[in-house]
Design an enzyme around this catalytic site. Structure first.
Site, PDB file in Angstrom:
ATOM      1  N   GLU A  36       0.832  -1.204   0.000  1.00 13.15           N
ATOM      2  CA  GLU A  36       0.000   0.000   0.000  1.00 13.15           C
ATOM      3  C   GLU A  36       0.864   1.251   0.000  1.00 13.15           C
ATOM      4  O   GLU A  36       1.861   1.343   0.720  1.00 13.15           O
ATOM      5  CB  GLU A  36      -0.915   0.013   1.224  1.00 13.15           C
ATOM      6  N   THR A  67      -3.964   4.886  -1.722  1.00 15.02           N
ATOM      7  CA  THR A  67      -4.981   5.412  -0.818  1.00 15.02           C
ATOM      8  C   THR A  67      -5.683   6.629  -1.421  1.00 15.02           C
ATOM      9  O   THR A  67      -5.183   7.263  -2.352  1.00 15.02           O
ATOM     10  CB  THR A  67      -4.377   5.784   0.539  1.00 15.02           C
ATOM     11  N   TRP A  68      -6.825   6.958  -0.849  1.00 14.69           N
ATOM     12  CA  TRP A  68      -7.701   8.030  -1.339  1.00 14.69           C
ATOM     13  C   TRP A  68      -7.641   9.185  -0.338  1.00 14.69           C
ATOM     14  O   TRP A  68      -7.999   9.017   0.825  1.00 14.69           O
ATOM     15  CB  TRP A  68      -9.121   7.482  -1.436  1.00 14.69           C
ATOM     16  N   HIS A 100      -8.202   2.951  -3.497  1.00 13.90           N
ATOM     17  CA  HIS A 100      -9.123   3.230  -2.403  1.00 13.90           C
ATOM     18  C   HIS A 100     -10.163   4.244  -2.883  1.00 13.90           C
ATOM     19  O   HIS A 100      -9.864   5.101  -3.715  1.00 13.90           O
ATOM     20  CB  HIS A 100      -8.385   3.851  -1.212  1.00 13.90           C
ATOM     21  N   TYR A 147     -22.351   4.697   4.779  1.00 19.01           N
ATOM     22  CA  TYR A 147     -21.412   3.669   5.214  1.00 19.01           C
ATOM     23  C   TYR A 147     -20.754   3.011   3.999  1.00 19.01           C
ATOM     24  O   TYR A 147     -21.203   3.167   2.854  1.00 19.01           O
ATOM     25  CB  TYR A 147     -22.130   2.612   6.054  1.00 19.01           C
ATOM     26  N   TYR A 170     -11.678  -4.941  10.807  1.00 25.77           N
ATOM     27  CA  TYR A 170     -11.011  -4.379  11.983  1.00 25.77           C
ATOM     28  C   TYR A 170     -10.850  -5.447  13.061  1.00 25.77           C
ATOM     29  O   TYR A 170     -11.786  -5.730  13.810  1.00 25.77           O
ATOM     30  CB  TYR A 170     -11.805  -3.182  12.509  1.00 25.77           C
ATOM     31  N   HIS A 174     -13.979  -1.664  14.889  1.00 23.33           N
ATOM     32  CA  HIS A 174     -13.907  -0.328  14.308  1.00 23.33           C
ATOM     33  C   HIS A 174     -13.893   0.703  15.432  1.00 23.33           C
ATOM     34  O   HIS A 174     -14.680   0.597  16.381  1.00 23.33           O
ATOM     35  CB  HIS A 174     -15.107  -0.088  13.382  1.00 23.33           C
ATOM     36  N   GLN A 459      21.809  -6.368 -27.689  1.00 24.79           N
ATOM     37  CA  GLN A 459      21.563  -7.676 -27.090  1.00 24.79           C
ATOM     38  C   GLN A 459      22.485  -8.692 -27.754  1.00 24.79           C
ATOM     39  O   GLN A 459      22.750  -8.617 -28.952  1.00 24.79           O
ATOM     40  CB  GLN A 459      20.100  -8.101 -27.228  1.00 24.79           C
TER      41      GLN A 459
END
Length: 649
Positions: A36, A67-68, A100, A147, A170, A174, A459
């Site tokens: 994360e 994340t948001w 998120h 929610y 959780y 929570h 290569q």
């Protein structure tokens, strides 16, 4: 350009759906991890994060998530927005990405806008969250979101099964719910509404998580539950994160931290050991097969914990010899790329991002591939992450001659420090430093670079090495890899003209293309509408797969970028009208870009012989010119001497 017959997706035994892949890994007891990250505050921070993700992606995470941050315009177009970062990671780092998304205080129109943008970016995984609520006694919104379960229902209603949905659990309850039992009930509501799996909030005791899993199973939650692991790295981050999570630091942890709270190194070591022990307990329980690591955008501690557990991959199997995009539409259909962009994969993906289909090797089907705009150097994921001052230390604070440029290339290849005592770790033509394949040729390449053959891609030839080879390997196990010797470089006009004389001796064994910046001199023996495979693989039960080609049509597109990099990435380090800038601009204007392919891959590479003859002819030509100039000068001098004699007399 139509899709080919080779099914690249066959390289993976897992479904393209993240939920199914997680279930498959659990069923096979094949442990995995995810990472994360949060969006940085600055553009430079975003650029650095992309570099970090490139490195950490090598460890083999099953997915990463972003994340948001509601305060940072998470659904906007700024470089630092959550959505922008997540889309970039998926597309350009090639990593399965989850975004998120919080819904509290949002309208249905706003959430639809966020979801549609997420879908258009190719992101197919969402961690659906309520979000932080300042007033727990607020009145409920009858028409909106209250929610996390409301967001889960909303996504399923409008997008069906398109998105894989994760929700939060959780283990310690929570923080806004006084009842652990009620909290489990609400978690089951989210799962029943359509959530595919659960990632938990951080915790400090393995038994807390294991009990949480048992309690979830007892009430009928059967989906995967992945523990969220927080590596303690500093006292400050520990205090901040536990405050946000409304968790108490266990006394046994606090007692260790307190005496060393000012010593970050000591805390980090404790955090690594503590997390490693806890994760071992979880994995040994038989109830846990995946770990979700809260990295705090740092890599050292997380990587070390995963290495301690044997989860960090040191040899990640590559489905193809180039870095694929993580976007499903592209990953499923893109099978072949021109070799020219092998060290600039992000640029190639960006310039072809609007393509509906990807070429299958018959580039001649389109007279001019619709590559995107060339002027993309400003984009944060294409910028060098190295400050200008350090680039100058590598590439020259001040250039006095072309030979100074030769030495930059030479030091990049051989890894030795330059006259400033600094290692040259990058060039404008390489996103990720020296490739492992090029490193195998470093001694020979360094010699030619010191003589003005400025190599940017190469290569060695390979004849049937196992597909698991640590350097050349890609694709399924049990396959065999083949490739032709390839060399791409810049040379001055004298060398280019000498090379044209030499190449006639090596046809048709050596395929060649020589072109100048404006494209007026375009010299090749290739069929301009037929690509030449330079890498291919043979695998059981499959067609021959040829993922890398030399293609004359796309080479002309690439040469614009290759020459422009001299100006955009190097010349602009120096002041206008400075001698240093003039040297780089002169090279960009007067040098030639060359690619050579030795088609006889089972035999010893003949391209070095070609270069030796080129350099010999070029030197002979220069010697003749110098002799002519000297002769003319002597005649002129003698003439003046005769006149002077008369004057003296």
């Amino acid at each position: 350009m139509g899709p080919g017959n080779n099914d690249v997706s066959k390289f993976s035994n897992d479904s393209d759906n993240l939920s199914e892949r997680i279930k498959s890994r659990i069923a096979s007891r094949d442990n995995f991890f995810s990472l994360e990250f949060f969006p940085p505050r600055t553009e430079q921070g975003a650029s650095n994060l992309i570099g970090r993700l490139d490195r950490m992606g090598g460890g083999g995470p099953l997915f990463i998530d972003i994340t948001w941050h509601p305060a940072g315009d998470p659904g906007g177009d700024k470089i630092t927005s959550s959505t922008k970062i997540a889309g970039t990671v998926l597309t350009y780092c090639g990593l399965e990405t989850m975004l998120h998304m919080t819904c509290i205080n949002q309208s249905t129109d706003t959430m639809l806008k966020h979801l549609e943008k997420t879908k258009n970016l190719g992101i197919r995984n969402i961690l659906a969250l309520r979000g932080d609520c300042e007033d727990e006694n607020r009145p409920l919104n009858d028409d909106g979101f209250n929610y996390g379960v409301d967001l889960v229902k909303f996504i399923r209603k409008h997008y069906g099964q398109y998105f894989t949905i994760c929700v939060a659990g959780y283990p310690n309850g929570h923080p806004d719910n006084p009842s652990y039992k009620n909290d489990l009930h609400y978690l089951k509501e989210k799962v029943d509404a359509g959530a595919d799996f659960i990632i938990t909030q951080l915790f400090f005791k393995a038994n807390d998580f294991l009990q949480f899993v048992d309690d979830c199973r007892d009430i009928g939650i059967v989906c995967p539950i992945i523990p969220g692991i927080f590596p303690i790295q500093t006292n400050r981050s520990l205090v901040q994160l536990t405050k946000l999570s409304k968790l108490d630091i266990p006394e046994e942890v606090a007692n260790v931290i307190e005496p060393i709270k000012e010593n970050d190194a000591a805390i980090r070591k404790f955090g690594i050991d503590f997390a490693t022990d806890m994760c071992r307990t979880l994995l040994n329980s038989g109830k846990v097969h995946g770990l979700h690591m809260y990295t705090l955008n740092l890599e050292t501690a997380t990587a070390q914990i995963l290495k301690n557990l044997g989860l960090w991959c040191t040899e990640v199997a590559r489905p193809l010899p180039w870095r694929a995009s993580g976007k499903l539409e592209r990953k499923s259909h893109e099978e072949i790329r021109p070799i020219f962009w092998v060290d600039r994969p992000k640029s190639y993906i960006h310039r072809t991002q609007e393509w509906d289909e990807f070429p299958n090797g018959r580039w001649g089907d389109s007279a001019s591939p619709a590559f995107g705009e060339l002027k993309n150097y400003h984009l944060f994921f294409l910028r060098s992450r190295t400050p200008v001052s350090k680039l100058k230390q590598q590439w020259g604070e001040k250039l006095n001659s072309e030979e100074d440029v030769f030495h930059v290339f030479e030091h990049f290849i051989n890894g030795k420090k330059n006259q400033n005592g600094v290692k040259v770790t990058e060039t404008p033509w390489s996103d990720d430093g020296l490739s492992a394949e090029t490193a195998l040729l470093s001694e020979t390449l360094a010699k030619y670079n010191s003589l003005g053959v400025l190599t940017i891609n190469s290569q060695p030839n390979v004849n049937g090495v196992p597909s698991t080879h640590p350097i050349f390997g890609w694709g399924d196990k049990g396959g065999y890899i083949y490739q032709k010797a390839y060399l791409e470089f810049f040379v001055n006009e004298t060398n280019a003209q000498a090379l044209k004389q030499v190449l006639s001796e090596y046809e048709p064994r050596v395929l060649y293309h020589i072109i100048n910046r404006c494209g007026e001199e375009d010299y090749t023996n290739a069929d301009r509408k037929v690509p030449n495979a330079v890498t291919w693989g043979i695998f059981s039960g499959k067609e021959v797969i040829q993922p890398t080609v030399v293609d004359p049509v796309s080479f002309k597109v690439w040469k614009d970028e290759a020459f422009a990099l001299w100006l955009e990435k190097w010349a602009k380090l120096y002041d206008d009208k400075s001698h240093s800038r003039e040297i780089i601009e002169d090279i960009a204007s007067n040098y030639y870009l060359v690619n050579l392919v030795d088609n006889d891959y089972p035999s010893e590479n003949i391209l070095w012989e070609v270069l030796d003859k080129m350099l010999h002819i070029a030197q002979t030509s220069r010697d003749k010119n110098e002799n002519v100039i000297t002769h003319v000068a002597e005649k002129s001098l003698n003439g003046h001497g005769h006149v002077n004699d008369k004057i003296v007399a």
